[in-house]
Design a protein around this motif. Structure first.
Motif, PDB file in Angstrom:
ATOM      1  N   TYR A   1       0.972  -1.133   0.111  1.00 43.59           N
ATOM      2  CA  TYR A   1       0.019   0.108  -0.034  1.00 43.59           C
ATOM      3  C   TYR A   1       0.882   1.439  -0.050  1.00 43.59           C
ATOM      4  O   TYR A   1       1.885   1.360   0.775  1.00 43.59           O
ATOM      5  N   ASP A   2       0.649   2.119  -0.738  1.00 47.37           N
ATOM      6  CA  ASP A   2       1.311   3.490  -0.950  1.00 47.37           C
ATOM      7  C   ASP A   2       0.437   4.575  -1.588  1.00 47.37           C
ATOM      8  O   ASP A   2       0.048   4.343  -2.529  1.00 47.37           O
ATOM      9  N   ASN A   3       0.229   5.470  -0.924  1.00 52.94           N
ATOM     10  CA  ASN A   3      -0.773   6.610  -1.071  1.00 52.94           C
ATOM     11  C   ASN A   3       0.263   7.808  -1.224  1.00 52.94           C
ATOM     12  O   ASN A   3      -0.387   8.991  -1.590  1.00 52.94           O
ATOM     13  N   GLY A   4       1.528   7.616  -1.183  1.00 53.49           N
ATOM     14  CA  GLY A   4       2.262   8.750  -1.537  1.00 53.49           C
ATOM     15  C   GLY A   4       2.854   9.565  -0.166  1.00 53.49           C
ATOM     16  O   GLY A   4       3.775  10.191  -0.184  1.00 53.49           O
ATOM     17  N   SER A   5       1.795   9.221   0.837  1.00 52.55           N
ATOM     18  CA  SER A   5       2.396   9.722   2.190  1.00 52.55           C
ATOM     19  C   SER A   5       2.521   8.662   3.214  1.00 52.55           C
ATOM     20  O   SER A   5       3.373   8.966   4.340  1.00 52.55           O
ATOM     21  N   VAL A   6       1.925   7.734   3.061  1.00 49.10           N
ATOM     22  CA  VAL A   6       1.987   6.536   3.857  1.00 49.10           C
ATOM     23  C   VAL A   6       2.146   5.318   3.084  1.00 49.10           C
ATOM     24  O   VAL A   6       1.500   5.035   1.869  1.00 49.10           O
ATOM     25  N   ARG A   7       3.011   4.239   3.354  1.00 49.15           N
ATOM     26  CA  ARG A   7       3.073   3.050   2.436  1.00 49.15           C
ATOM     27  C   ARG A   7       3.315   1.819   3.823  1.00 49.15           C
ATOM     28  O   ARG A   7       3.768   2.113   4.884  1.00 49.15           O
ATOM     29  N   ALA A   8       3.078   0.634   3.307  1.00 48.55           N
ATOM     30  CA  ALA A   8       3.067  -0.605   4.112  1.00 48.55           C
ATOM     31  C   ALA A   8       3.352  -1.685   3.067  1.00 48.55           C
ATOM     32  O   ALA A   8       2.973  -1.733   2.025  1.00 48.55           O
ATOM     33  N   ASN A   9       3.934  -2.755   3.731  1.00 46.88           N
ATOM     34  CA  ASN A   9       4.071  -3.878   2.990  1.00 46.88           C
ATOM     35  C   ASN A   9       3.969  -5.412   3.998  1.00 46.88           C
ATOM     36  O   ASN A   9       4.504  -5.131   5.032  1.00 46.88           O
ATOM     37  N   LEU A  10       3.275  -6.204   3.208  1.00 42.05           N
ATOM     38  CA  LEU A  10       3.229  -7.593   3.963  1.00 42.05           C
ATOM     39  C   LEU A  10       3.375  -8.589   2.912  1.00 42.05           C
ATOM     40  O   LEU A  10       2.605  -8.601   2.108  1.00 42.05           O
ATOM     41  N   ALA A  11       4.380  -9.502   3.255  1.00 41.79           N
ATOM     42  CA  ALA A  11       4.463 -10.560   2.394  1.00 41.79           C
ATOM     43  C   ALA A  11       4.775 -12.069   3.427  1.00 41.79           C
ATOM     44  O   ALA A  11       5.471 -11.805   4.205  1.00 41.79           O
ATOM     45  N   LEU A  12       4.128 -12.938   3.074  1.00 43.83           N
ATOM     46  CA  LEU A  12       3.980 -14.079   3.986  1.00 43.83           C
ATOM     47  C   LEU A  12       4.679 -15.213   2.770  1.00 43.83           C
ATOM     48  O   LEU A  12       4.426 -15.205   1.549  1.00 43.83           O
ATOM     49  N   MET A  13       5.580 -16.065   3.214  1.00 37.28           N
ATOM     50  CA  MET A  13       6.472 -16.940   2.623  1.00 37.28           C
ATOM     51  C   MET A  13       6.514 -18.475   2.936  1.00 37.28           C
ATOM     52  O   MET A  13       6.124 -18.644   3.968  1.00 37.28           O
ATOM     53  N   ALA A  14       7.011 -19.253   2.064  1.00 39.46           N
ATOM     54  CA  ALA A  14       7.432 -20.617   2.365  1.00 39.46           C
ATOM     55  C   ALA A  14       8.431 -21.182   1.514  1.00 39.46           C
ATOM     56  O   ALA A  14       8.863 -20.251   0.471  1.00 39.46           O
ATOM     57  N   GLY A  15       9.059 -21.843   1.618  1.00 37.22           N
ATOM     58  CA  GLY A  15      10.275 -22.853   0.941  1.00 37.22           C
ATOM     59  C   GLY A  15      11.295 -23.091   1.873  1.00 37.22           C
ATOM     60  O   GLY A  15      11.529 -22.823   3.055  1.00 37.22           O
ATOM     61  N   THR A  16      12.299 -23.793   0.928  1.00 33.09           N
ATOM     62  CA  THR A  16      13.412 -24.204   1.910  1.00 33.09           C
ATOM     63  C   THR A  16      14.558 -23.157   2.112  1.00 33.09           C
ATOM     64  O   THR A  16      15.139 -23.098   3.444  1.00 33.09           O
ATOM     65  N   TYR A  17      14.329 -21.836   1.579  1.00 28.72           N
ATOM     66  CA  TYR A  17      15.292 -20.723   2.026  1.00 28.72           C
ATOM     67  C   TYR A  17      14.750 -20.344   3.366  1.00 28.72           C
ATOM     68  O   TYR A  17      15.362 -20.003   4.193  1.00 28.72           O
ATOM     69  N   ALA A  18      13.224 -20.066   3.664  1.00 27.57           N
ATOM     70  CA  ALA A  18      12.695 -19.968   4.707  1.00 27.57           C
ATOM     71  C   ALA A  18      12.992 -20.974   5.987  1.00 27.57           C
ATOM     72  O   ALA A  18      13.299 -20.260   6.961  1.00 27.57           O
ATOM     73  N   ASN A  19      13.349 -22.003   5.703  1.00 31.09           N
ATOM     74  CA  ASN A  19      13.552 -23.092   6.598  1.00 31.09           C
ATOM     75  C   ASN A  19      14.744 -22.964   6.986  1.00 31.09           C
ATOM     76  O   ASN A  19      15.181 -23.190   8.199  1.00 31.09           O
ATOM     77  N   ALA A  20      15.823 -22.651   6.033  1.00 30.88           N
ATOM     78  CA  ALA A  20      17.328 -22.550   6.063  1.00 30.88           C
ATOM     79  C   ALA A  20      17.648 -21.397   7.011  1.00 30.88           C
ATOM     80  O   ALA A  20      18.209 -21.266   8.167  1.00 30.88           O
ATOM     81  N   ASN A  21      17.137 -20.316   6.401  1.00 24.04           N
ATOM     82  CA  ASN A  21      17.664 -18.801   6.763  1.00 24.04           C
ATOM     83  C   ASN A  21      17.068 -18.086   7.963  1.00 24.04           C
ATOM     84  O   ASN A  21      17.688 -17.380   8.601  1.00 24.04           O
ATOM     85  N   LEU A  22      15.640 -18.653   8.236  1.00 25.91           N
ATOM     86  CA  LEU A  22      15.132 -18.249   9.494  1.00 25.91           C
ATOM     87  C   LEU A  22      14.928 -19.186  10.514  1.00 25.91           C
ATOM     88  O   LEU A  22      13.976 -19.102  11.305  1.00 25.91           O
TER      89      LEU A  22
END
Length: 367
Positions: free
Chosen positions: A82-103
């Motif tokens: 979300y970005d209206n030029g004055s406020v912005r936000a991001n939310l991303a949820l993930m899965a995978g071997t990268y997530a298992n190993a790195n987090l």
């Protein structure tokens, strides 16, 4: 009101427009909010390690594409921005071997958070923002998103420096877009939550200069302690890279990481490590590209990569890459890569060896 008209009215209420074409109903999605975007990424891969690890997991200093002889998901995520030029936000949820190993060190559902942050613009005239939350790291030219990198697998310096971070940052982009400056307060070296007993806030900076579309120069740093207070060791780290598009078809990336950490709490002596890398890419046409990489990683005292051998982690690496863009948002890749270390740090069967060769193929789709 006919059945088609009732359906059309219902779809209009929930944010979709519809119209009837003879005996069919065509549904056309519309953007409910012009400031809201939804995107996603999926990268599947198959890797074959000629050392054939018994547990089908590649050496511990690999955090991406680290499974042997199986079709696997390296990274998949859904992102709302979300970005209206004055406020912005991001939310991303993930899965995978990268997530298992790195987090692996993160607790519970935090292992599945790729990004979660919010920001406010501080000036109506200047592009000045303050953001807080979980971000992609401000360090390096490679990210967990493979399609954005020139090689299929990540370089040793990328796999062993932060992919993500949490905290707050203030950032400024010049009106021309040439300069980007950021200062960060962080929870640690690739941490969402600080370790128990850790009382040290970490700091970082990023300075990027893009004089034109063909040149990018970047300097990033980290200063902090990633251990409990009883074992506090200050760590100082700097990443420097340059990306150069020398011709329409040929580009180069050169990077250099260097770090130092106290040998013990309060010590004036430090253990150091460093890693240079050079990547060349040549685009054969609009759909195909080849890449070559040479790299070295030296961590004699095991600050980042522990081997418990006489010379520590001193490893050269080479790789060759082929990319084919099937569609604008779909890329198939093939890579052959070989590592050679001073000590016998790799396992082949039950025997310690000093080489590791593997091939990887991947299919990445963004939407």
């Amino acid at each position: 009101m006919t059945t088609k008209h009732k359906i059309t009215a219902f779809l209009s209420v929930i944010g979709l427009s519809a119209f009837a074409q003879e005996d069919s109903l065509k549904i056309i999605p519309v953007q409910i909010n012009p400031n809201l975007t939804i995107s996603g990424y999926v990268e599947t891969y198959y890797a074959y390690d000629f050392n054939e690890p018994e547990n089908n997991t590649r050496p511990s200093f690999f955090y991406s594409h680290n499974r042997h002889n199986e079709v696997a998901l390296n990274l998949g995520f859904i992102k709302v921005g979300y970005d209206n030029g004055s406020v912005r936000a991001n939310l991303a949820l993930m899965a995978g071997t990268y997530a298992n190993a790195n987090l692996a060190a993160e607790e519970g559902v935090l292992k599945n958070v790729y990004e979660a942050n919010a920001g406010v613009k501080l000036s109506k005239k200047a592009n000045l923002w303050v953001d807080a939350g979980i971000f992609a790291a401000h360090i390096g030219f490679e990210s967990a998103v493979g399609k954005d990198c020139w090689t299929l697998t990540r370089s040793m310096l990328a796999d062993n420096s932060p992919y993500y971070e949490s905290g707050a940052k203030i950032s400024y982009t010049s009106p021309s877009g040439e300069w980007f400056v950021s200062g960060l307060i962080l929870n640690g070296w690739q941490r969402i939550q600080r370790p128990d007993g850790n009382k040290t806030i970490a700091f970082g900076h990023q300075l990027t200069y893009r004089p034109n579309s063909k040149v990018t120069l970047n300097s990033s740093s980290f200063i902090g302690n990633d251990k409990p207070e009883a074992y506090k060791r200050m760590r100082y780290f700097h990443n420097l890279y340059g990306q150069f598009q020398l011709t329409e078809s040929f580009g180069l990336i050169g990077g250099f990481d260097i770090g130092a950490e106290q040998k013990s709490k309060g010590s004036e002596s430090y253990n150091a490590w460093y890693s240079p890398v050079l990547i060349a890419q040549y685009r054969l046409n609009d759909k195909m590209a080849i890449g070559l990489r040479g790299e070295y990683y030296c961590d004699e005292n095991g600050v980042i990569v522990s081997t418990y051998t006489a010379n520590g982690f001193k490893t050269f690496g080479y790789s060759a890459n082929f990319d084919y863009n099937i569609y604008d948002n779909v890329v198939w890749r093939l890579e052959a890569r070989s590592l050679s270390s001073k000590d016998d740090i790799f396992l082949k069967g039950g025997e310690a060896v000093n080489t590791n060769t593997f091939v990887t193929t991947a299919l990445a789709i963004s939407f």
